[in-house]
Motif scaffolding. Structure first.
Motif, PDB file in Angstrom:
ATOM      1  N   THR A   1       0.820  -1.211   0.000  1.00  0.00           N
ATOM      2  CA  THR A   1       0.000   0.000   0.000  1.00  0.00           C
ATOM      3  C   THR A   1       0.858   1.267   0.000  1.00  0.00           C
ATOM      4  O   THR A   1       0.323   2.366   0.031  1.00  0.00           O
ATOM      5  CB  THR A   1      -0.919   0.038   1.238  1.00  0.00           C
ATOM      6  OG1 THR A   1      -0.100  -0.022   2.412  1.00  0.00           O
ATOM      7  CG2 THR A   1      -1.884  -1.134   1.240  1.00  0.00           C
TER       8      THR A   1
ATOM      9  N   GLU B   1      -7.673   5.189   0.183  1.00  0.00           N
ATOM     10  CA  GLU B   1      -7.867   5.047  -1.263  1.00  0.00           C
ATOM     11  C   GLU B   1      -6.764   4.171  -1.863  1.00  0.00           C
ATOM     12  O   GLU B   1      -7.020   3.297  -2.684  1.00  0.00           O
ATOM     13  CB  GLU B   1      -7.848   6.448  -1.893  1.00  0.00           C
ATOM     14  CG  GLU B   1      -8.169   6.467  -3.366  1.00  0.00           C
ATOM     15  CD  GLU B   1      -7.984   7.866  -3.974  1.00  0.00           C
ATOM     16  OE1 GLU B   1      -8.121   8.873  -3.249  1.00  0.00           O
ATOM     17  OE2 GLU B   1      -7.701   7.927  -5.181  1.00  0.00           O
ATOM     18  N   ARG B   2      -5.539   4.410  -1.437  1.00  0.00           N
ATOM     19  CA  ARG B   2      -4.423   3.586  -1.917  1.00  0.00           C
ATOM     20  C   ARG B   2      -4.588   2.137  -1.492  1.00  0.00           C
ATOM     21  O   ARG B   2      -4.328   1.208  -2.267  1.00  0.00           O
ATOM     22  CB  ARG B   2      -3.117   4.118  -1.343  1.00  0.00           C
ATOM     23  CG  ARG B   2      -2.456   5.082  -2.287  1.00  0.00           C
ATOM     24  CD  ARG B   2      -1.394   5.926  -1.641  1.00  0.00           C
ATOM     25  NE  ARG B   2      -0.723   5.320  -0.531  1.00  0.00           N
ATOM     26  CZ  ARG B   2      -0.200   6.028   0.476  1.00  0.00           C
ATOM     27  NH1 ARG B   2      -0.281   7.349   0.484  1.00  0.00           N
ATOM     28  NH2 ARG B   2       0.419   5.423   1.457  1.00  0.00           N
TER      29      ARG B   2
ATOM     30  N   ALA C   1      -7.052   0.639  -3.750  1.00  0.00           N
ATOM     31  CA  ALA C   1      -6.495   0.406  -5.092  1.00  0.00           C
ATOM     32  C   ALA C   1      -5.646  -0.862  -5.091  1.00  0.00           C
ATOM     33  O   ALA C   1      -5.738  -1.687  -6.003  1.00  0.00           O
ATOM     34  CB  ALA C   1      -5.677   1.608  -5.544  1.00  0.00           C
TER      35      ALA C   1
ATOM     36  N   ASN D   1      -6.604  -4.552  -6.931  1.00  0.00           N
ATOM     37  CA  ASN D   1      -5.768  -4.736  -8.129  1.00  0.00           C
ATOM     38  C   ASN D   1      -5.884  -6.122  -8.770  1.00  0.00           C
ATOM     39  O   ASN D   1      -5.920  -6.218 -10.005  1.00  0.00           O
ATOM     40  CB  ASN D   1      -4.298  -4.412  -7.839  1.00  0.00           C
ATOM     41  CG  ASN D   1      -3.460  -4.408  -9.098  1.00  0.00           C
ATOM     42  OD1 ASN D   1      -2.959  -5.435  -9.550  1.00  0.00           O
ATOM     43  ND2 ASN D   1      -3.350  -3.245  -9.731  1.00  0.00           N
TER      44      ASN D   1
ATOM     45  N   TYR E   1     -13.156  -0.105  -7.029  1.00  0.00           N
ATOM     46  CA  TYR E   1     -12.294   0.932  -6.481  1.00  0.00           C
ATOM     47  C   TYR E   1     -13.092   2.214  -6.224  1.00  0.00           C
ATOM     48  O   TYR E   1     -12.935   2.881  -5.195  1.00  0.00           O
ATOM     49  CB  TYR E   1     -11.152   1.151  -7.472  1.00  0.00           C
ATOM     50  CG  TYR E   1     -10.318   2.380  -7.263  1.00  0.00           C
ATOM     51  CD1 TYR E   1      -9.539   2.538  -6.121  1.00  0.00           C
ATOM     52  CD2 TYR E   1     -10.287   3.375  -8.234  1.00  0.00           C
ATOM     53  CE1 TYR E   1      -8.760   3.667  -5.963  1.00  0.00           C
ATOM     54  CE2 TYR E   1      -9.500   4.495  -8.081  1.00  0.00           C
ATOM     55  CZ  TYR E   1      -8.748   4.639  -6.935  1.00  0.00           C
ATOM     56  OH  TYR E   1      -7.975   5.757  -6.784  1.00  0.00           O
TER      57      TYR E   1
END
Lengths: 403, 403
Positions: B315, B374-375, B378, B382, B393
């Motif tokens: 992350t 948010e990261r 993501a 993935n 997402y």
């Protein structure tokens, strides 16, 4: 021994390349043909369809005597840096001539263009700046400037892609090593970027397209390839379970763009003028590499430029690293990817006269530029299955291919 | 309204959790049950089997009135930071009591342990330091110190995992908000880490193991889960095409470790004492996540600690970011993941009395800690197929789940 250098990507090695090698040998009268070749990522910012080792082997089996690696630092760059790295590498090995394919096929127009450009340097630079300010891409701006100062003429299309590259070689030779004799061969039949595959002389682009579309070697593709390339494509596929293309890297690109900060992206070579915002925004809604590229590209940011930036993001290649090397007037080393007996004899003869280290055992060498190569390889092989990834990656530290 | 807080991960929500919710409601006499739940990555440094939205929905359907997100910053941490983030979040919402499951099942031994520890703080810290210097992991060192100063006794096993967590809650309550009444419920049947799945009260670990082994919901797994969880597991699988586990992230971890510099890795939270060298070395020969973990872990670097570090690498969670929040005495906001009418009524009542912002519309909020979330999302999504990744997402920016 007389040596002739060529600058190649071999993605993959096809009949046109074979023609180029044999014609270059003929025209130069060379005993030793030396190719400097892009590694895993290519000038236009793409992964090579098969790895550099398999491409090296096909080249050696098809007439090349010695294959050098064009370091990543120079390979994934616009034509000026690309050709600079190539010419400096070949110059370090003391080649007598350099022979490139061109649409034009004659050297004098290139020399004249060089003189004209030198004479009109200031007005040329003004024209380029004006065109860039109007929002043109760099290649477009260069074409406009060439036309304005009269370099591009009816008899010499300066904007033809192989003429552009050829002119870059001429520039580097005249700047760094005037002892190299420039030679050129007129390209046969297929045009660069001709995506329609037909006959024995097809372009690499059309061959790749055919291979990746069919996900196998169709009769059409086979026709345009020497048996040696067919063997290497097949062998790589058996070992790696895939042929490479950008789609395979889309999840990694998505990941890297999503978890990196704007600051981290800005540190990457080529991420300029706020491009990091554009990239981060586009990835949020993109479902494929093509989709992403379509969202990011503009008149100014060409497809190729963005692809190079994506490659640098993938390999974590930074501005700091680029600045260390790109403006040097020498390459820090020359690395051998493969050779036959002739190539080996040539190296034996030249080795002691070289000004830069010759690397044949990267595991014993220690250089930041080799670390960058290692990273590029790690990224390149990442899409392979878990149980095959590391074996290929470790090839990076092995000895050159010998045939 | 009387509110009782619980600290949960629900990976996935099972019958034992349902028992915990209803018993907590009973014991506390609460009108509103508020769960603070880890998001996409969990305390032990693992991805949750299904996303936080589906886990939230299952919880709301099974007796919880309001689900808050335990921010990533606190969630993927050892028990002290984990419980600090949880208690501070619940405290911000003005809960009356906090009820945790424990092996012990009674509050007084926890309170006594707290007093004993406070009294023997210096010698406790000396003991821990000595044990760490001998190469013990932190949990081991803490256990040794506890025994040395007599906190762990025959009647109170201080090293039992839920007692450790429970004690952490007690510590945080007594440090930050003594108005919260601590309650505890004795855990039923299944032991933490019991990997053998049997009957209706199985541990989350054994249920996950069964689900991922079978890659489907076996009769055994179904027995241990409320219908609501079965529905959410099924629904998520249909939408995302997978259930999450570390193996899915191994290629990303391989990529990130391979292309990051030692300096970049050292900037990641938890990469201390030269661990970056160890990680980079191990990845070169690892063919699976398990294989990698086996190569990296030592007596000192426990499996869980390494897993947390791997999550932070994935992350891109840095030391700088961790330092911004972990030692603050308040959470910067409270974010709602979901609620029913009771939860909504409670929020309506409390909102104006809160000292920190209440976030129900993250797309309108602006906070670095939300960027980290948010990261994390993501990275978490993935591995989904290209055409599904972004839809999930974007859920990150949507409204809370309502039932």
């Amino acid at each position: 021994m007389n040596a002739c250098g060529i600058v190649v990507e071999y993605n993959p090695f096809h009949n046109g390349h074979k023609y180029h090698v044999s014609k270059s040998r003929e025209q130069s009268g060379a005993d030793c043909m030396i190719a400097v070749m892009s590694g895993h990522f290519l000038q236009r910012g793409e992964p090579a369809i098969i790895d550099k080792w398999h491409r090296t082997k096909a080249a050696l089996q098809s007439g090349v005597d010695l294959v050098l690696e064009l370091p990543y630092v120079y390979a994934v760059q616009h034509s000026d840096y690309f050709s600079k790295g190539a010419v400096l590498s070949l110059s370090a090995l003391g080649i007598d001539s350099l022979c490139f394919g061109s649409e034009n096929g004659k050297i004098p127009p290139f020399m004249k263009a060089y003189d004209d450009l030198k004479e009109n340097k200031t007005s040329y630079e003004v024209k380029i700046r004006q065109a860039l300010d109007l929002g043109h891409s760099y290649p477009d701006a260069a074409r406009i400037a060439n036309e304005a100062i009269g370099i591009s003429t009816a008899s010499f299309d300066f904007s033809a892609p192989n003429n552009i590259l050829g002119f870059s070689y001429i520039k580097q030779i005249l700047t760094y090593d005037e002892s190299i004799k420039p030679l050129t061969i007129k390209r046969q039949e297929s045009e660069f970027h001709d995506e329609h595959l037909s006959g024995r002389m097809a372009s690499a682009t059309s061959i790749r397209k055919e291979i990746l579309k069919e996900d196998g070697l169709s009769e059409h593709a086979r026709q345009a390839l020497p048996q040696e390339t067919i063997d290497q494509l097949t062998h790589y596929r058996e070992r790696a379970d895939l042929w490479h293309n950008w789609n395979l890297y889309f999840p990694l690109l998505h990941y890297k763009l999503s978890v990196s900060s704007l600051k981290e992206l800005h540190a990457i070579h080529g991420v300029d003028e706020g491009l990091e915002y554009r990239l981060k925004q586009a990835i949020k809604t993109s479902v494929s590499f093509f989709d992403f590229m379509e969202k990011v590209k503009t008149k100014r940011y060409t497809w190729t430029r963005i692809q190079r930036v994506c490659t640098h993001i993938l390999t974590n290649f930074t501005k700091v690293e680029a600045d260390l090397y790109l403006d040097q007037n020498t390459v820090p080393y020359v690395r051998v990817l493969g050779m036959n007996q002739t190539g080996q004899d040539y190296l034996g003869q030249r080795k002691k006269k070289m000004d830069v280290p010759l690397i044949t055992q990267p595991q014993k060498a220690n250089h930041l530029m080799l670390d960058i190569e290692e990273r590029a390889s790690a990224a390149y092989y990442n899409p392979l299955p878990n149980d095959r990834r590391n074996n290929h990656y470790h090839r990076e530290f092995g000895a050159p291919v010998r045939i």
